[in-house]
Design an enzyme around this catalytic site. Sequence first.
Site, short mmCIF file in Angstrom:
data_model
loop_
_atom_site.label_atom_id
_atom_site.label_comp_id
_atom_site.label_asym_id
_atom_site.label_seq_id
_atom_site.Cartn_x
_atom_site.Cartn_y
_atom_site.Cartn_z
N SER A 2 0.75 -1.03 0.11
CA SER A 2 -0.04 -0.17 0.11
C SER A 2 0.67 1.23 0.01
O SER A 2 0.43 2.39 -0.28
CB SER A 2 -0.82 0.04 1.07
OG SER A 2 -0.37 0.06 2.24
N CYS A 3 1.94 0.95 0.44
CA CYS A 3 2.71 2.52 0.37
C CYS A 3 3.67 3.08 -1.09
O CYS A 3 3.99 3.98 -1.33
CB CYS A 3 3.61 2.16 1.80
SG CYS A 3 2.19 2.16 2.99
N PHE A 4 4.71 1.84 -1.38
CA PHE A 4 5.74 1.49 -1.96
C PHE A 4 5.21 2.52 -2.84
O PHE A 4 5.65 3.44 -4.35
CB PHE A 4 7.41 1.34 -2.64
CG PHE A 4 7.60 0.83 -0.93
CD1 PHE A 4 7.83 1.77 0.14
CD2 PHE A 4 8.57 -0.44 -1.41
CE1 PHE A 4 8.89 1.50 1.31
CE2 PHE A 4 9.57 -0.88 -0.30
CZ PHE A 4 9.28 0.05 1.20
N ASP A 12 3.34 5.72 -3.01
CA ASP A 12 4.10 7.13 -2.60
C ASP A 12 5.28 7.75 -3.39
O ASP A 12 5.67 8.59 -3.48
CB ASP A 12 5.00 6.55 -1.01
CG ASP A 12 3.43 6.76 -0.13
OD1 ASP A 12 2.76 7.74 -0.11
OD2 ASP A 12 4.59 5.82 1.09
#
Length: 423
Positions: A262-264, A267
């Site tokens: 859900s992040c790399f 983001d």
Amino acid sequence: MKISVVGGGYVGLVTGTCFAELGHNVTIIEIDPEKVRAINNGKPPIYENGLEDLLKKNTARRLRASTGYKPVTDADIVFISVGTPPKPDGSANLAYIASASTSIGEALKNTSTYCVVVVKSTVPPGTTDKIVRPAVLLESGKTEKEIGFAMNPEFLREGRAVEDFLHPDRIVIGSSDSRAGNRVAEVYTDIRAPVLRTGLTAAEMIKYASNAFLATKISFSNEIGNICKRLGIDVYEVMQGVGPDPRIGPRFLNAGAGFGGSCFPKDVSALISLAESCGEDPQLLRSVIEVNEQQPQRMIQLLERHVPSLNGKKIAVLGLAFKDNTDDIRDSRAIPVIEALVKKGARVAAYDPMAIPSMRKLFPDIEYCVKVEDALTAAEGCLVMTEWPEFSQLDKEFDLMAQRVIIEGRRILCCDTTEGICW
Ligand code: UDX
Ligand code: UDX
């Protein structure tokens, strides 16, 4: 302290539960009534190592969940941890942040004590100051003497989030003034970690820079791995010799099918979009994403070297979660791989210890197997997409295949006769 946490997803639920474990009185405010019911029954709506025990222990004492914002009225501190998903252009969607801020402001209208509103979600620099602060102050009709603002990014890895929360390597607290920052610091008194105090925008940027750097390390390792593969060199042996240099560090050098989660991906895309919006051309960050998007396609190309026509062939996909120890499939590298296989007419048989229910929603028509053996039986090829430790034991199970064609996207198998994506 009395703490409200808005958003009971992966981050909010772990954060709220761990704050309760530290002795605070916590209410999780979550829009989804099913999640609220589950949390109040001590059952985490997601899988996270160690979370269920802590949740059970604390729902009986200091933790509860609700759909309404009433608990904010007597909170000392309110954390915002709603999602910030990517918009089609890659920039962060801040609609949930904005609506949560408005609701918090409404709830703080008639209160008389000082409260601090803290953004924990990953947000572009300027969000806390330009979106959260004005919305809360406008709705509440209060001034910054009565409500403080802070930004406190999380660095939680899924699957290890509880451990990361209770034993962080640093706590970053950005605040509009020292009073607000001090209150956030107080919440973490019982956690031993260096505390870095910054301004609001620096704290917001620290999260993006950290994730972009980690993603860069992975894409760098993948590029070196792709070169090593051509030259017949084992990239894992290479990185073992690279990592001990303290200027580099040994972690996040595992080459393979690329990063998901859900992040790399989200983001790095948000940072690219942010850079472009201020007139920068972020070439390095764009390459990080490009390398990451190519890796799953390399899995298919390698498979096609052994199985030239995939049409009608049974192909086993082992691992659906974006990494081990989670049921989360967000941006999992298994998704583009399954998409490509389906497009080429292959019959996909998928196995994962935890993530089948989530993947079924995305691909209802492929075969899901409760056992690895079922996925492998009569398969013409097998792609390993997740670093589940249990896969390391597999060997004779591959003999069930029509032919032993095993392409590894993660360096996890211990048996022979496999082909690695980068080794
Ligand atoms: C978090 C962060 O918020 C995100 O910015 C960061 O980059 C990754 O981690 P995460 O906890 O993984 O997101 O997201 P998700 O599991 O989708 O949880 C968000 C929760 O907030 C959901 O349960 C959703 O129902 C809830 N929500 C959303 C609210 O309670 N209120 C809203 O207004 C919107
Ligand atoms: C990440 C960050 O680590 C965390 O600090 C942040 O707050 C949220 O994002 P998470 O996405 O949960 O955490 O998992 P992480 O362990 O970082 O792995 C992300 C992805 O990178 C996975 O798909 C994993 O398979 C991949 N990865 C990781 C590699 O391909 N190689 C590596 O060396 C490490």
